[in-house]
Design a protein around this motif. Structure first.
Motif, short mmCIF file in Angstrom:
data_model
loop_
_atom_site.label_atom_id
_atom_site.label_comp_id
_atom_site.label_asym_id
_atom_site.label_seq_id
_atom_site.Cartn_x
_atom_site.Cartn_y
_atom_site.Cartn_z
N UNK A 28 0.83 -1.21 0.00
CA UNK A 28 0.00 0.00 0.00
C UNK A 28 0.87 1.25 0.00
N UNK A 29 1.87 1.26 0.85
CA UNK A 29 2.76 2.43 0.95
C UNK A 29 3.42 2.74 -0.39
N UNK A 30 3.79 1.70 -1.12
CA UNK A 30 4.47 1.90 -2.40
C UNK A 30 3.57 2.61 -3.41
N UNK A 31 2.27 2.33 -3.37
CA UNK A 31 1.36 2.88 -4.37
C UNK A 31 0.59 4.11 -3.90
N UNK A 32 0.88 4.58 -2.69
CA UNK A 32 0.28 5.83 -2.25
C UNK A 32 1.08 7.00 -2.82
N UNK A 33 0.38 7.98 -3.32
CA UNK A 33 1.04 9.15 -3.90
C UNK A 33 1.52 10.09 -2.80
N UNK A 34 2.41 10.98 -3.17
CA UNK A 34 2.91 11.97 -2.21
C UNK A 34 1.79 12.89 -1.73
N UNK A 35 0.86 13.17 -2.63
CA UNK A 35 -0.29 14.02 -2.24
C UNK A 35 -1.10 13.35 -1.14
N UNK A 36 -1.31 12.03 -1.28
CA UNK A 36 -2.06 11.30 -0.26
C UNK A 36 -1.32 11.29 1.06
N UNK A 37 -0.02 11.03 1.00
CA UNK A 37 0.79 10.94 2.21
C UNK A 37 0.93 12.29 2.91
N UNK A 38 0.74 13.36 2.17
CA UNK A 38 0.84 14.69 2.78
C UNK A 38 -0.33 14.98 3.71
N UNK A 39 -1.40 14.20 3.57
CA UNK A 39 -2.59 14.42 4.41
C UNK A 39 -2.47 13.73 5.76
N UNK A 40 -1.56 12.81 5.90
CA UNK A 40 -1.37 12.10 7.17
C UNK A 40 -0.31 11.03 7.00
N UNK A 41 0.30 10.60 8.11
CA UNK A 41 1.34 9.59 7.99
C UNK A 41 0.74 8.21 7.70
N UNK A 42 1.59 7.23 7.45
CA UNK A 42 1.15 5.91 7.03
C UNK A 42 0.28 5.24 8.09
N UNK A 43 0.63 5.43 9.35
CA UNK A 43 -0.15 4.83 10.43
C UNK A 43 -1.58 5.35 10.45
N UNK A 44 -1.74 6.64 10.20
CA UNK A 44 -3.08 7.22 10.16
C UNK A 44 -3.89 6.66 9.01
N UNK A 45 -3.26 6.49 7.86
CA UNK A 45 -3.97 5.93 6.71
C UNK A 45 -4.41 4.50 6.96
N UNK A 46 -3.65 3.78 7.76
CA UNK A 46 -4.00 2.40 8.09
C UNK A 46 -5.00 2.31 9.24
N UNK A 47 -5.35 3.45 9.81
CA UNK A 47 -6.31 3.45 10.91
C UNK A 47 -5.69 3.12 12.24
N UNK A 48 -4.39 3.35 12.38
CA UNK A 48 -3.68 3.06 13.62
C UNK A 48 -3.28 4.37 14.29
N UNK A 49 -4.08 4.81 15.23
CA UNK A 49 -3.79 6.05 15.96
C UNK A 49 -4.47 6.01 17.33
N UNK A 50 -3.97 6.81 18.25
CA UNK A 50 -4.50 6.79 19.62
C UNK A 50 -5.71 7.71 19.78
#
Length: 287
Positions: free
Chosen positions: A63-85
């Motif tokens: 997933x990380x490999x195919x996420x664009x820089x624009x997508x990653x600028x909105x939040x880190x990888x953990x947030x995109x995976x739904x892993x946050x406190x």
């Protein structure tokens, strides 16, 4: 460099193809072991545990490999995976409560049949934890499926689809993935037509559940929200509407009322109780 530019310029097509590949890889991982044993044999279950565990490890890197820089600028990888406190406690219990409300009818049937008393017995839970079938259905299947089909796929789909569209597109792959059971049904003696009917029904309700699960993931921004709902739904199973007729007349009325009330309350509560504000979700769904 060329591949990176291609992904950036064709992010929508690449994202969909990547999700299809993840689906095929997940199903294929179940069949890399050559065996004549059934899917419920302990040896088969253990091997498939290892396969899906490997898939769970590899999927986020894919997933990380195919996420664009624009997508990653909105939040880190953990947030995109739904892993946050932030909002974790609410995400752990509120969507589960919503799902319990939906199953008010089946829960009423369990209460009237005395099933609730069994839940209070420690022996019941201890024996289940020693049963590989129970562990597969209640833990490993929900955990691996939600991780791959929700946490790892939905960020890819959201690169080119609106949230409400992704809620219905992603689960189609989840439903299609369950068609592999058709091969196993034919293997144990089902006729092709019967196996197709069973698998088509399974495709329908797994797709519907997948849409609900994806909705919970995107609204809460938490992996744990669809996971707890999935575990509970697997425990309850598909509602046995025909069993209602086995109860005395007055109990039938009560059960039918619970079915209708549960569905009505679920419809009324679905949007407000999954408001992104409750879960501090600022990534996937605009309030």
């Amino acid at each position: 460099m060329f591949l990176t530019n291609f992904i950036e310029q064709n992010s929508c097509m690449v994202s969909v193809v990547a999700c299809v590949f993840l689906t095929m890889s997940y199903v294929a991982s179940l069949y890399i072991w050559r065996t004549k044993l059934s899917r419920d044999h302990p040896s088969t279950i253990k091997r498939r545990f290892f396969s899906v565990f490997c898939m769970m490890l590899l999927a986020p890197f894919f997933t990380r490999y195919f996420l664009t820089e624009e997508t990653l600028s909105k939040g880190d990888m953990y947030e995109h995976l739904g892993l946050r406190l932030s909002g974790l406690i609410s995400a752990s219990f509120v969507p589960l409560f919503l799902t319990i409300v939906l199953f008010m009818g089946p829960l009423c049937m369990q209460y009237l049949s005395g099933m609730w008393k069994l839940y209070t017995e420690p022996v019941y839970w201890w024996s289940n934890w020693q049963d590989l079938l129970w562990v597969r259905n209640h833990l490993m299947a929900p955990l691996s499926e939600e991780w791959v089909f929700r946490a790892c796929m939905m960020p890819l789909l959201l690169q080119c689809l609106e949230p409400i569209t992704a809620v219905f597109v992603g689960p189609l792959l989840f439903g299609i993935a369950h068609f592999h059971h058709m091969l196993e049904q034919i293997k144990v003696g089902y006729e092709f037509k019967a196996a197709l009917m069973v698998s088509s029904f399974q495709f329908t309700y797994t797709s519907l559940f997948g849409a609900y699960s994806a909705y919970l993931f995107l609204r809460t921004g938490h992996f744990v929200a669809p996971l707890t709902a999935h575990i509970f739904c697997n425990h309850m199973g598909f509602p046995n509407f025909g069993a209602v007729m086995l109860y005395p007349p007055l109990q039938r009325v009560l059960i039918v009322c619970c079915f209708l009330l549960g569905l009505a309350l679920w419809c009324v509560m679905l949007v407000p109780i999954t408001s992104p504000n409750i879960y501090d979700n600022r990534l996937y769904w605009e309030t």
